[in-house]
Write an enzyme that holds these catalytic residues in place. Structure first.
Site, PDB file in Angstrom:
ATOM      1  N   HIS A  16       0.840  -1.208   0.000  1.00 51.56           N
ATOM      2  CA  HIS A  16       0.000   0.000   0.000  1.00 51.56           C
ATOM      3  C   HIS A  16       0.872   1.254   0.000  1.00 51.56           C
ATOM      4  O   HIS A  16       0.572   2.228  -0.678  1.00 51.56           O
ATOM      5  CB  HIS A  16      -0.908   0.029   1.244  1.00 51.56           C
ATOM      6  CG  HIS A  16      -1.842  -1.130   1.367  1.00 51.56           C
ATOM      7  ND1 HIS A  16      -1.839  -1.986   2.447  1.00 51.56           N
ATOM      8  CD2 HIS A  16      -2.820  -1.589   0.538  1.00 51.56           C
ATOM      9  CE1 HIS A  16      -2.776  -2.905   2.286  1.00 51.56           C
ATOM     10  NE2 HIS A  16      -3.384  -2.701   1.137  1.00 51.56           N
ATOM     11  N   ARG A  89      -1.791  -5.357  -8.708  1.00 49.74           N
ATOM     12  CA  ARG A  89      -0.594  -6.136  -8.395  1.00 49.74           C
ATOM     13  C   ARG A  89      -0.305  -7.183  -9.454  1.00 49.74           C
ATOM     14  O   ARG A  89       0.830  -7.533  -9.696  1.00 49.74           O
ATOM     15  CB  ARG A  89      -0.768  -6.836  -7.040  1.00 49.74           C
ATOM     16  CG  ARG A  89      -0.752  -5.897  -5.861  1.00 49.74           C
ATOM     17  CD  ARG A  89      -1.288  -6.565  -4.630  1.00 49.74           C
ATOM     18  NE  ARG A  89      -2.693  -6.913  -4.805  1.00 49.74           N
ATOM     19  CZ  ARG A  89      -3.401  -7.624  -3.948  1.00 49.74           C
ATOM     20  NH1 ARG A  89      -2.837  -8.093  -2.862  1.00 49.74           N
ATOM     21  NH2 ARG A  89      -4.673  -7.876  -4.181  1.00 49.74           N
ATOM     22  N   SER A 127      -2.458  -7.988   2.832  1.00 55.68           N
ATOM     23  CA  SER A 127      -2.563  -7.900   4.289  1.00 55.68           C
ATOM     24  C   SER A 127      -2.727  -9.298   4.892  1.00 55.68           C
ATOM     25  O   SER A 127      -2.151  -9.601   5.943  1.00 55.68           O
ATOM     26  CB  SER A 127      -3.740  -7.005   4.684  1.00 55.68           C
ATOM     27  OG  SER A 127      -3.512  -5.702   4.210  1.00 55.68           O
TER      28      SER A 127
HETATM   29  N1  COA Z   1      -0.244  -3.797  -2.198  1.00 56.33           N
HETATM   30  C1  COA Z   1      -0.450  -4.793  -1.330  1.00 56.33           C
HETATM   31  N2  COA Z   1      -1.651  -5.315  -1.076  1.00 56.33           N
HETATM   32  C2  COA Z   1      -2.689  -4.773  -1.714  1.00 56.33           C
HETATM   33  C3  COA Z   1      -2.550  -3.733  -2.630  1.00 56.33           C
HETATM   34  C4  COA Z   1      -1.254  -3.251  -2.873  1.00 56.33           C
HETATM   35  N3  COA Z   1      -1.024  -2.276  -3.740  1.00 56.33           N
HETATM   36  N4  COA Z   1      -3.755  -3.429  -3.116  1.00 56.33           N
HETATM   37  C5  COA Z   1      -4.623  -4.257  -2.534  1.00 56.33           C
HETATM   38  N5  COA Z   1      -3.978  -5.066  -1.692  1.00 56.33           N
HETATM   39  C6  COA Z   1      -4.553  -6.166  -0.913  1.00 56.33           C
HETATM   40  C7  COA Z   1      -5.090  -5.774   0.391  1.00 56.33           C
HETATM   41  O1  COA Z   1      -4.124  -5.888   1.405  1.00 56.33           O
HETATM   42  C8  COA Z   1      -6.192  -6.770   0.580  1.00 56.33           C
HETATM   43  O2  COA Z   1      -5.643  -7.966   1.015  1.00 56.33           O
HETATM   44  P1  COA Z   1      -6.459  -8.912   1.986  1.00 56.33           P
HETATM   45  O3  COA Z   1      -7.664  -9.342   1.233  1.00 56.33           O
HETATM   46  O4  COA Z   1      -5.471  -9.949   2.216  1.00 56.33           O
HETATM   47  O5  COA Z   1      -6.794  -8.093   3.189  1.00 56.33           O
HETATM   48  C9  COA Z   1      -6.720  -7.030  -0.824  1.00 56.33           C
HETATM   49  O6  COA Z   1      -5.661  -6.667  -1.655  1.00 56.33           O
HETATM   50  C10 COA Z   1      -7.950  -6.236  -1.152  1.00 56.33           C
HETATM   51  O7  COA Z   1      -7.663  -4.967  -0.818  1.00 56.33           O
HETATM   52  P2  COA Z   1      -8.449  -3.643  -0.661  1.00 56.33           P
HETATM   53  O8  COA Z   1      -7.749  -2.681  -1.541  1.00 56.33           O
HETATM   54  O9  COA Z   1      -8.531  -3.278   0.745  1.00 56.33           O
HETATM   55  O10 COA Z   1      -9.790  -3.954  -1.323  1.00 56.33           O
HETATM   56  P3  COA Z   1     -11.136  -4.348  -0.722  1.00 56.33           P
HETATM   57  O11 COA Z   1     -11.684  -5.244  -1.759  1.00 56.33           O
HETATM   58  O12 COA Z   1     -11.056  -4.826   0.661  1.00 56.33           O
HETATM   59  O13 COA Z   1     -11.877  -2.956  -0.671  1.00 56.33           O
HETATM   60  C11 COA Z   1     -12.935  -0.992  -1.585  1.00 56.33           C
HETATM   61  C12 COA Z   1     -11.970  -2.134  -1.785  1.00 56.33           C
HETATM   62  C13 COA Z   1     -12.841  -0.381  -0.218  1.00 56.33           C
HETATM   63  C14 COA Z   1     -12.520   0.038  -2.607  1.00 56.33           C
HETATM   64  C15 COA Z   1     -14.353  -1.517  -1.928  1.00 56.33           C
HETATM   65  O14 COA Z   1     -14.641  -2.664  -1.158  1.00 56.33           O
HETATM   66  C16 COA Z   1     -15.427  -0.494  -1.692  1.00 56.33           C
HETATM   67  O15 COA Z   1     -15.496   0.501  -2.362  1.00 56.33           O
HETATM   68  N6  COA Z   1     -16.311  -0.733  -0.710  1.00 56.33           N
HETATM   69  C17 COA Z   1     -17.402   0.175  -0.386  1.00 56.33           C
HETATM   70  C18 COA Z   1     -18.752  -0.376  -0.827  1.00 56.33           C
HETATM   71  C19 COA Z   1     -18.997  -0.095  -2.283  1.00 56.33           C
HETATM   72  O16 COA Z   1     -19.020   1.039  -2.738  1.00 56.33           O
HETATM   73  N7  COA Z   1     -19.211  -1.164  -3.053  1.00 56.33           N
HETATM   74  C20 COA Z   1     -19.490  -1.066  -4.437  1.00 56.33           C
HETATM   75  C21 COA Z   1     -18.251  -1.196  -5.237  1.00 56.33           C
HETATM   76  S1  COA Z   1     -18.498  -2.308  -6.555  1.00 56.33           S
END
Ligand code: COA
Length: 161
Positions: A16, A89, A127
Protein backbone atom coordinates in the site's frame (compact mmCIF):
# COMPACT_ATOMS: atom_id res chain seq x y z
CA UNK A 1 -5.71 16.97 -8.55
CA UNK A 2 -7.31 15.38 -5.49
CA UNK A 3 -7.60 11.57 -5.37
CA UNK A 4 -9.04 8.98 -3.01
CA UNK A 5 -7.09 5.78 -2.34
CA UNK A 6 -9.64 3.48 -0.65
CA UNK A 7 -9.11 0.10 0.97
CA UNK A 8 -9.39 -2.06 4.05
CA UNK A 9 -5.77 -1.54 5.16
CA UNK A 10 -5.96 -4.31 7.78
CA UNK A 11 -3.12 -3.47 8.21
CA UNK A 12 -1.29 -1.16 5.81
CA UNK A 13 1.67 -2.93 4.15
CA UNK A 14 4.68 -1.84 2.12
CA UNK A 15 2.54 -2.68 -0.93
CA UNK A 16 0.00 0.00 0.00
CA UNK A 17 2.81 2.39 0.91
CA UNK A 18 4.33 1.92 -2.54
CA UNK A 19 1.05 3.17 -4.07
CA UNK A 20 0.56 5.91 -1.45
CA UNK A 21 4.08 7.29 -1.94
CA UNK A 22 3.76 7.36 -5.70
CA UNK A 23 0.31 8.97 -5.46
CA UNK A 24 1.68 11.68 -3.20
CA UNK A 25 4.33 12.46 -5.84
CA UNK A 26 1.84 12.58 -8.71
CA UNK A 27 -1.22 14.23 -7.16
CA UNK A 28 -1.77 17.40 -5.12
CA UNK A 29 -3.90 15.80 -2.45
CA UNK A 30 -4.31 12.14 -1.51
CA UNK A 31 -7.12 10.99 0.76
CA UNK A 32 -6.45 7.52 2.13
CA UNK A 33 -9.87 6.17 3.03
CA UNK A 34 -10.19 3.20 5.34
CA UNK A 35 -13.30 1.09 4.76
CA UNK A 36 -15.33 0.58 7.90
CA UNK A 37 -16.93 -2.74 7.03
CA UNK A 38 -18.41 -4.98 9.71
CA UNK A 39 -18.70 -7.85 7.25
CA UNK A 40 -14.92 -8.15 6.95
CA UNK A 41 -13.34 -9.85 9.91
CA UNK A 42 -10.70 -7.23 10.61
CA UNK A 43 -8.04 -7.70 13.26
CA UNK A 44 -7.44 -3.97 13.68
CA UNK A 45 -10.19 -1.47 14.50
CA UNK A 46 -10.70 1.40 12.09
CA UNK A 47 -9.01 3.76 14.56
CA UNK A 48 -6.02 1.44 14.86
CA UNK A 49 -5.77 1.13 11.07
CA UNK A 50 -5.90 4.92 10.70
CA UNK A 51 -3.23 5.39 13.35
CA UNK A 52 -0.91 2.85 11.67
CA UNK A 53 -1.30 4.61 8.31
CA UNK A 54 -0.74 8.00 9.96
CA UNK A 55 2.48 6.83 11.63
CA UNK A 56 3.69 5.21 8.40
CA UNK A 57 3.15 8.32 6.27
CA UNK A 58 4.48 11.06 8.55
CA UNK A 59 7.10 11.95 5.93
CA UNK A 60 4.46 12.65 3.25
CA UNK A 61 2.90 16.11 3.34
CA UNK A 62 -0.11 15.95 1.03
CA UNK A 63 -1.86 13.01 2.70
CA UNK A 64 -5.16 12.95 4.59
CA UNK A 65 -6.42 9.83 6.33
CA UNK A 66 -10.10 9.23 6.75
CA UNK A 67 -12.62 6.40 7.05
CA UNK A 68 -15.91 5.67 5.35
CA UNK A 69 -18.76 3.21 5.39
CA UNK A 70 -21.41 2.60 2.76
CA UNK A 71 -20.90 3.21 -0.93
CA UNK A 72 -17.55 4.53 -2.11
CA UNK A 73 -19.32 6.65 -4.75
CA UNK A 74 -21.41 8.48 -2.12
CA UNK A 75 -18.32 9.05 -0.02
CA UNK A 76 -16.41 10.43 -3.03
CA UNK A 77 -19.27 12.86 -3.75
CA UNK A 78 -19.24 14.02 -0.11
CA UNK A 79 -15.49 14.58 -0.40
CA UNK A 80 -16.00 16.49 -3.64
CA UNK A 81 -13.57 14.14 -5.35
CA UNK A 82 -14.08 12.38 -8.69
CA UNK A 83 -10.88 10.33 -8.93
CA UNK A 84 -10.19 6.99 -7.28
CA UNK A 85 -6.79 5.30 -7.35
CA UNK A 86 -6.43 1.53 -7.11
CA UNK A 87 -3.28 -0.54 -7.20
CA UNK A 88 -2.93 -3.44 -9.62
CA UNK A 89 -0.59 -6.14 -8.40
CA UNK A 90 -1.20 -8.82 -10.99
CA UNK A 91 -3.54 -9.76 -13.82
CA UNK A 92 -5.65 -11.58 -11.22
CA UNK A 93 -6.57 -8.21 -9.66
CA UNK A 94 -7.79 -6.86 -12.96
CA UNK A 95 -11.19 -8.53 -13.33
CA UNK A 96 -12.41 -7.50 -9.88
CA UNK A 97 -11.02 -3.98 -10.23
CA UNK A 98 -12.52 -3.55 -13.68
CA UNK A 99 -15.95 -4.60 -12.37
CA UNK A 100 -15.67 -2.24 -9.42
CA UNK A 101 -14.58 0.65 -11.64
CA UNK A 102 -17.48 0.08 -14.04
CA UNK A 103 -20.07 -0.24 -11.27
CA UNK A 104 -18.73 2.88 -9.59
CA UNK A 105 -18.88 4.82 -12.84
CA UNK A 106 -22.48 3.71 -13.35
CA UNK A 107 -23.33 5.02 -9.89
CA UNK A 108 -21.31 8.23 -10.30
CA UNK A 109 -20.68 8.95 -14.00
CA UNK A 110 -18.04 11.64 -13.36
CA UNK A 111 -15.95 9.21 -11.33
CA UNK A 112 -12.67 8.07 -12.89
CA UNK A 113 -10.68 5.12 -11.58
CA UNK A 114 -6.95 5.33 -12.14
CA UNK A 115 -4.93 2.11 -11.86
CA UNK A 116 -1.38 2.26 -10.64
CA UNK A 117 0.79 -0.80 -11.26
CA UNK A 118 2.46 -2.06 -8.08
CA UNK A 119 6.22 -2.15 -7.90
CA UNK A 120 7.38 -5.68 -8.65
CA UNK A 121 9.23 -5.94 -5.33
CA UNK A 122 5.92 -5.74 -3.39
CA UNK A 123 3.41 -7.04 -5.91
CA UNK A 124 3.08 -10.41 -4.10
CA UNK A 125 2.00 -8.78 -0.84
CA UNK A 126 -1.42 -8.69 0.77
CA UNK A 127 -2.56 -7.90 4.29
CA UNK A 128 -3.72 -11.52 4.76
CA UNK A 129 -0.33 -12.93 3.82
CA UNK A 130 1.38 -10.65 6.34
CA UNK A 131 -1.17 -11.55 9.07
CA UNK A 132 -0.70 -15.24 8.37
CA UNK A 133 3.08 -15.01 8.70
CA UNK A 134 2.75 -12.89 11.86
CA UNK A 135 0.31 -15.38 13.38
CA UNK A 136 3.02 -18.06 13.12
CA UNK A 137 5.64 -15.67 14.51
CA UNK A 138 7.40 -15.42 11.15
CA UNK A 139 9.59 -12.55 10.02
CA UNK A 140 7.52 -9.67 8.61
CA UNK A 141 9.95 -6.74 8.85
CA UNK A 142 10.50 -6.61 5.09
CA UNK A 143 6.75 -6.50 4.36
CA UNK A 144 5.46 -3.76 6.67
CA UNK A 145 6.72 -0.59 8.38
CA UNK A 146 8.22 -1.02 11.86
CA UNK A 147 5.15 0.37 13.63
CA UNK A 148 2.90 -2.17 11.88
CA UNK A 149 5.31 -5.00 12.66
CA UNK A 150 5.15 -4.06 16.36
CA UNK A 151 1.35 -3.85 16.27
CA UNK A 152 1.07 -7.27 14.63
CA UNK A 153 3.47 -8.86 17.10
CA UNK A 154 1.34 -7.41 19.92
CA UNK A 155 -1.92 -8.71 18.35
CA UNK A 156 -0.55 -12.24 18.02
CA UNK A 157 1.30 -12.27 21.33
CA UNK A 158 -1.03 -14.81 22.86
CA UNK A 159 -0.96 -17.15 19.83
CA UNK A 160 -2.98 -17.30 16.62
CA UNK A 161 -6.32 -15.46 16.59
N1 COA B 1 -0.24 -3.80 -2.20
C1 COA B 1 -0.45 -4.79 -1.33
N2 COA B 1 -1.65 -5.32 -1.08
C2 COA B 1 -2.69 -4.77 -1.71
C3 COA B 1 -2.55 -3.73 -2.63
C4 COA B 1 -1.25 -3.25 -2.87
N3 COA B 1 -1.02 -2.28 -3.74
N4 COA B 1 -3.75 -3.43 -3.12
C5 COA B 1 -4.62 -4.26 -2.53
N5 COA B 1 -3.98 -5.07 -1.69
C6 COA B 1 -4.55 -6.17 -0.91
C7 COA B 1 -5.09 -5.77 0.39
O1 COA B 1 -4.12 -5.89 1.40
C8 COA B 1 -6.19 -6.77 0.58
O2 COA B 1 -5.64 -7.97 1.01
P1 COA B 1 -6.46 -8.91 1.99
O3 COA B 1 -7.66 -9.34 1.23
O4 COA B 1 -5.47 -9.95 2.22
O5 COA B 1 -6.79 -8.09 3.19
C9 COA B 1 -6.72 -7.03 -0.82
O6 COA B 1 -5.66 -6.67 -1.66
C10 COA B 1 -7.95 -6.24 -1.15
O7 COA B 1 -7.66 -4.97 -0.82
P2 COA B 1 -8.45 -3.64 -0.66
O8 COA B 1 -7.75 -2.68 -1.54
O9 COA B 1 -8.53 -3.28 0.74
O10 COA B 1 -9.79 -3.95 -1.32
P3 COA B 1 -11.14 -4.35 -0.72
O11 COA B 1 -11.68 -5.24 -1.76
O12 COA B 1 -11.06 -4.83 0.66
O13 COA B 1 -11.88 -2.96 -0.67
C11 COA B 1 -12.93 -0.99 -1.58
C12 COA B 1 -11.97 -2.13 -1.78
C13 COA B 1 -12.84 -0.38 -0.22
C14 COA B 1 -12.52 0.04 -2.61
C15 COA B 1 -14.35 -1.52 -1.93
O14 COA B 1 -14.64 -2.66 -1.16
C16 COA B 1 -15.43 -0.49 -1.69
O15 COA B 1 -15.50 0.50 -2.36
N6 COA B 1 -16.31 -0.73 -0.71
C17 COA B 1 -17.40 0.18 -0.39
C18 COA B 1 -18.75 -0.38 -0.83
C19 COA B 1 -19.00 -0.10 -2.28
O16 COA B 1 -19.02 1.04 -2.74
N7 COA B 1 -19.21 -1.16 -3.05
C20 COA B 1 -19.49 -1.07 -4.44
C21 COA B 1 -18.25 -1.20 -5.24
S1 COA B 1 -18.50 -2.31 -6.55
Amino acid sequence: MKVIYPGSFDPVTNGHLDIITRCSEKFDEVIISVLNNNKKNSIFTVDERIELIKESTLHLKNIQIDSFSGLLTEYAKRKNCSTIVRGLRAVSDFEYEMQMALVNRKLYPQLETIFMVSSSKVSFLSSSVVKEIASFKGEISCFVPEIVEAALIEKFKGGTR
